[in-house]
Design a protein around this motif. Structure first.
Motif, PDB file in Angstrom:
ATOM      1  N   LYS A 343       0.785  -1.239   0.000  1.00 62.53           N
ATOM      2  CA  LYS A 343       0.000   0.000   0.000  1.00 62.53           C
ATOM      3  C   LYS A 343       0.815   1.286   0.000  1.00 62.53           C
ATOM      4  O   LYS A 343       0.254   2.348  -0.269  1.00 62.53           O
ATOM      5  CB  LYS A 343      -0.958   0.004   1.191  1.00 62.53           C
ATOM      6  N   LEU A 344       2.128   1.257   0.299  1.00 59.07           N
ATOM      7  CA  LEU A 344       2.909   2.485   0.412  1.00 59.07           C
ATOM      8  C   LEU A 344       4.095   2.486  -0.545  1.00 59.07           C
ATOM      9  O   LEU A 344       4.793   1.481  -0.690  1.00 59.07           O
ATOM     10  CB  LEU A 344       3.415   2.673   1.840  1.00 59.07           C
ATOM     11  N   SER A 345       4.324   3.659  -1.164  1.00 55.70           N
ATOM     12  CA  SER A 345       5.473   3.834  -2.057  1.00 55.70           C
ATOM     13  C   SER A 345       6.189   5.137  -1.710  1.00 55.70           C
ATOM     14  O   SER A 345       5.531   6.161  -1.485  1.00 55.70           O
ATOM     15  CB  SER A 345       5.020   3.877  -3.522  1.00 55.70           C
ATOM     16  N   PRO A 346       7.526   5.140  -1.656  1.00 54.40           N
ATOM     17  CA  PRO A 346       8.266   6.361  -1.286  1.00 54.40           C
ATOM     18  C   PRO A 346       8.380   7.333  -2.459  1.00 54.40           C
ATOM     19  O   PRO A 346       8.425   6.928  -3.623  1.00 54.40           O
ATOM     20  CB  PRO A 346       9.635   5.815  -0.883  1.00 54.40           C
ATOM     21  N   VAL A 347       8.430   8.633  -2.133  1.00 53.20           N
ATOM     22  CA  VAL A 347       8.670   9.678  -3.130  1.00 53.20           C
ATOM     23  C   VAL A 347      10.136  10.101  -2.979  1.00 53.20           C
ATOM     24  O   VAL A 347      10.487  10.894  -2.091  1.00 53.20           O
ATOM     25  CB  VAL A 347       7.723  10.877  -2.912  1.00 53.20           C
ATOM     26  N   LYS A 348      10.997   9.596  -3.819  1.00 57.19           N
ATOM     27  CA  LYS A 348      12.440   9.746  -3.647  1.00 57.19           C
ATOM     28  C   LYS A 348      12.932  11.196  -3.662  1.00 57.19           C
ATOM     29  O   LYS A 348      13.834  11.541  -2.876  1.00 57.19           O
ATOM     30  CB  LYS A 348      13.173   8.913  -4.695  1.00 57.19           C
ATOM     31  N   PRO A 349      12.406  12.080  -4.498  1.00 55.78           N
ATOM     32  CA  PRO A 349      12.889  13.469  -4.454  1.00 55.78           C
ATOM     33  C   PRO A 349      12.647  14.160  -3.107  1.00 55.78           C
ATOM     34  O   PRO A 349      13.406  15.068  -2.742  1.00 55.78           O
ATOM     35  CB  PRO A 349      12.068  14.155  -5.562  1.00 55.78           C
ATOM     36  N   VAL A 350      11.632  13.752  -2.389  1.00 52.10           N
ATOM     37  CA  VAL A 350      11.335  14.330  -1.074  1.00 52.10           C
ATOM     38  C   VAL A 350      12.307  13.807  -0.023  1.00 52.10           C
ATOM     39  O   VAL A 350      12.647  14.520   0.932  1.00 52.10           O
ATOM     40  CB  VAL A 350       9.881  14.020  -0.660  1.00 52.10           C
ATOM     41  N   LEU A 351      12.791  12.587  -0.200  1.00 53.51           N
ATOM     42  CA  LEU A 351      13.518  11.871   0.841  1.00 53.51           C
ATOM     43  C   LEU A 351      15.038  11.862   0.655  1.00 53.51           C
ATOM     44  O   LEU A 351      15.785  11.842   1.642  1.00 53.51           O
ATOM     45  CB  LEU A 351      13.018  10.422   0.911  1.00 53.51           C
ATOM     46  N   ASN A 352      15.497  11.870  -0.552  1.00 49.72           N
ATOM     47  CA  ASN A 352      16.915  11.638  -0.838  1.00 49.72           C
ATOM     48  C   ASN A 352      17.813  12.693  -0.196  1.00 49.72           C
ATOM     49  O   ASN A 352      17.681  13.895  -0.433  1.00 49.72           O
ATOM     50  CB  ASN A 352      17.124  11.624  -2.358  1.00 49.72           C
ATOM     51  N   GLY A 353      18.711  12.227   0.664  1.00 51.85           N
ATOM     52  CA  GLY A 353      19.670  13.091   1.328  1.00 51.85           C
ATOM     53  C   GLY A 353      19.095  13.920   2.458  1.00 51.85           C
ATOM     54  O   GLY A 353      19.788  14.789   2.998  1.00 51.85           O
ATOM     55  N   LYS A 354      17.850  13.661   2.863  1.00 52.60           N
ATOM     56  CA  LYS A 354      17.173  14.478   3.878  1.00 52.60           C
ATOM     57  C   LYS A 354      17.147  13.779   5.243  1.00 52.60           C
ATOM     58  O   LYS A 354      17.139  12.548   5.350  1.00 52.60           O
ATOM     59  CB  LYS A 354      15.730  14.755   3.448  1.00 52.60           C
ATOM     60  N   ARG A 355      17.138  14.626   6.265  1.00 52.97           N
ATOM     61  CA  ARG A 355      16.833  14.148   7.612  1.00 52.97           C
ATOM     62  C   ARG A 355      15.309  14.216   7.761  1.00 52.97           C
ATOM     63  O   ARG A 355      14.732  15.306   7.768  1.00 52.97           O
ATOM     64  CB  ARG A 355      17.519  15.005   8.658  1.00 52.97           C
ATOM     65  N   VAL A 356      14.692  13.058   7.887  1.00 58.13           N
ATOM     66  CA  VAL A 356      13.235  12.959   7.763  1.00 58.13           C
ATOM     67  C   VAL A 356      12.603  12.586   9.099  1.00 58.13           C
ATOM     68  O   VAL A 356      13.050  11.657   9.786  1.00 58.13           O
ATOM     69  CB  VAL A 356      12.852  11.890   6.703  1.00 58.13           C
ATOM     70  N   ALA A 357      11.563  13.329   9.454  1.00 58.94           N
ATOM     71  CA  ALA A 357      10.684  12.913  10.549  1.00 58.94           C
ATOM     72  C   ALA A 357       9.402  12.397   9.926  1.00 58.94           C
ATOM     73  O   ALA A 357       8.828  13.050   9.048  1.00 58.94           O
ATOM     74  CB  ALA A 357      10.389  14.075  11.488  1.00 58.94           C
ATOM     75  N   ILE A 358       8.960  11.244  10.353  1.00 61.96           N
ATOM     76  CA  ILE A 358       7.738  10.660   9.814  1.00 61.96           C
ATOM     77  C   ILE A 358       6.749  10.460  10.950  1.00 61.96           C
ATOM     78  O   ILE A 358       7.102   9.948  12.019  1.00 61.96           O
ATOM     79  CB  ILE A 358       8.015   9.334   9.076  1.00 61.96           C
ATOM     80  N   ILE A 359       5.522  10.905  10.741  1.00 65.78           N
ATOM     81  CA  ILE A 359       4.500  10.858  11.785  1.00 65.78           C
ATOM     82  C   ILE A 359       3.452   9.805  11.455  1.00 65.78           C
ATOM     83  O   ILE A 359       2.879   9.797  10.365  1.00 65.78           O
ATOM     84  CB  ILE A 359       3.829  12.237  11.956  1.00 65.78           C
ATOM     85  N   ASP A 360       3.204   8.941  12.428  1.00 64.49           N
ATOM     86  CA  ASP A 360       2.129   7.955  12.328  1.00 64.49           C
ATOM     87  C   ASP A 360       1.172   8.168  13.492  1.00 64.49           C
ATOM     88  O   ASP A 360       1.541   8.764  14.519  1.00 64.49           O
ATOM     89  CB  ASP A 360       2.697   6.537  12.353  1.00 64.49           C
TER      90      ASP A 360
END
Length: 463
Positions: A343-360
């Motif tokens: 059900k989930l697919s990553p959006v690479k331009p948003v994520l690549n090389g970034k420090r990411v916080a993900i909220i669930d």
């Protein structure tokens, strides 16, 4: 957790119920069913599967009449699959009726044994059938001082008698040939809303289902209320008085209900946004990331609130395939694991090389979070910090959420650092219980928070 819907004094009541159930599909995906009446006969169709798959055009054509109730099921008591699909249609000594139930009875096993020992024959393994047999053997009961309308004196005492014997969570709809009866447990665990369009009346687990049938939301059935609607009007009874203590399931706001629903006196969207804001306030100065992304769909609204409060930009770093169902409410772990990957697919331009916080919205078993963290790292995320817009789930639920054993709960096996290691994240932060309660109206005495705190509002067997 299930979804129930009812329509009274409506042309093509079964079609309106079908639409209502479709809107409530997120509350249960195992089976769907509708029972209708034309005042003379009952008509019942219930099958395994989603609403659009289980109920076909030819089924709706068979479901005649101007009154109907329907149900979508996600099992918390009884076997999974289509065997326990609802509504249940029963012929009893008190007459024929159909019943649909959302909730979970905590004394179900005790009552079932007592009824079976007395000669009752059970056809199903769900707790809903207990209501049927309790009504069947009832000698009737009306609390002192409560006056019944003449139309209600024959059946309602037996329903009152059944309700005073059950414990736990229930929001139920009963369909008789000339009326619908709605009832909610005295603590109000599960929502049940009332809608109206002209002279037509509707009932739903969530207000959002009224929109699709053109009805106006009127109010929520009150805890402990029993409401009757027939051709002579609508009548309300409170056979158990008014208890000060309430126990609205706070997980309805966190995960189950749709964000466009109004339940427990508040909009789900607004509560989820406040949850995100509270999480941002608790993490002020403690989090250094480039972007915050939600786990769709139930993580989206808390992320909006978090981003607005924290100033950290929000992006859509995961895209959900909406043709795949909700992984948490799948009945087995194998199905949950498969759904996460599908059900989930990553959006690479948003994520690549970034420090990411993900909220669930929550972290129950850890399965989804572990796979998502791996997915984000493969997409190029430099750091992954998991933020949860609710406290750690440490205790099982006995009131209708599929958290049956403490052994399944990752927060019951590890501390926060241990959970972080298990899911492979660089950081893990939960919203506190206090922060969660600040986000809702009414405070601790209004909500059931037992899955977070272990403070159960009724007696339960923890063995």
């Amino acid at each position: 957790m299930c979804g129930i819907f009812g329509a009274f004094n409506v042309e093509n009541a079964s079609l309106h119920t079908y639409w209502g159930l479709y809107t409530l599909q997120h509350r249960g995906q195992e089976s769907a069913g509708i029972c209708s009446t034309d005042g003379e006969n009952f008509y019942l169709v219930k099958k395994q599967g989603l609403v659009l798959e289980a109920l076909r055009k030819e089924d709706l054509e068979r479901l005649k009449g101007s009154a109907a109730i329907g149900h979508v099921r996600y099992s918390t008591a009884g076997d999974i699959g289509g065997t326990n699909a609802q509504p249940i249609l029963a012929k009893t000594s008190k007459g024929e009726f159909a019943i649909a139930h959302n909730g979970n009875l905590t004394n179900y096993k005790i009552l079932r044994k007592e009824l079976s020992d007395g000669g009752a024959v059970f056809k199903y393994t769900s707790d809903t059938e207990v209501f049927v047999h309790l009504i069947d053997v009832s000698e009737g009961w009306v609390p002192e001082g409560l006056s019944l309308h003449p139309n209600d004196r024959e059946f309602l005492p037996h329903l009152f008698d059944a309700l005073r014997k059950v414990e736990g969570a229930y929001s139920i709809l009963l369909l008789l040939k000339d009326r619908i009866i709605a009832a909610r447990d005295p603590l109000g665990f599960r929502p049940l809303e009332i809608g109206r369009h002209g002279e037509s009346w509707f009932f739903s687990s969530e207000s959002v289902a009224f929109d699709i049938v053109g009805a106006e939301f009127k109010r929520e059935l009150k805890p402990g209320e029993v409401l009757v609607v027939d051709r002579d009007g609508i009548r309300s009874y409170f056979p158990f008085g008014d208890r000060e203590r309430k126990a609205f399931c706070i997980f309805e706001f966190i995960y189950f209900a749709r964000p466009d629903s109004y339940i427990f006196g508040d909009w789900v969207y607004e509560v989820r946004k406040r949850l995100g804001r509270e999480l941002a306030r608790e993490l002020k100065g403690k989090l250094d990331v480039d972007v915050v992304i939600p786990v769709p769909d139930s993580g989206i609204v808390p992320t909006i609130g978090f981003s607005e409060e924290s100033g950290i930009p929000m992006e859509l770093g995961l895209i959900r395939n909406h043709y795949v169902g909700r992984s948490f409410i799948e009945p087995t772990q194998e199905l949950r694991d498969l759904k996460v990957l599908m059900k989930l697919s990553p959006v690479k331009p948003v994520l690549n090389g970034k420090r990411v916080a993900i909220i669930d919205d929550s972290l129950v078993r850890g399965t989804t979070s572990r796979r998502i963290v791996k997915m984000l790292r493969r997409a190029g995320a430099k750091e992954v910090h998991v933020l949860i817009a609710s406290p750690p789930v440490k205790f099982p639920c006995f009131y209708g959420i599929d958290i049956p054993t403490r052994e399944e709960l990752i927060a019951n096996r590890y501390d926060i650092e241990g959970i972080r290691e298990q899911i492979g994240a660089d950081g893990l932060h939960y919203l506190s219980v206090e922060g969660m309660l600040r986000a809702v109206k009414g405070g601790a005495k209004t909500y059931c928070t037992a899955c977070f705190t272990g403070d159960y509002p009724t007696e339960v067997d923890l063995t």
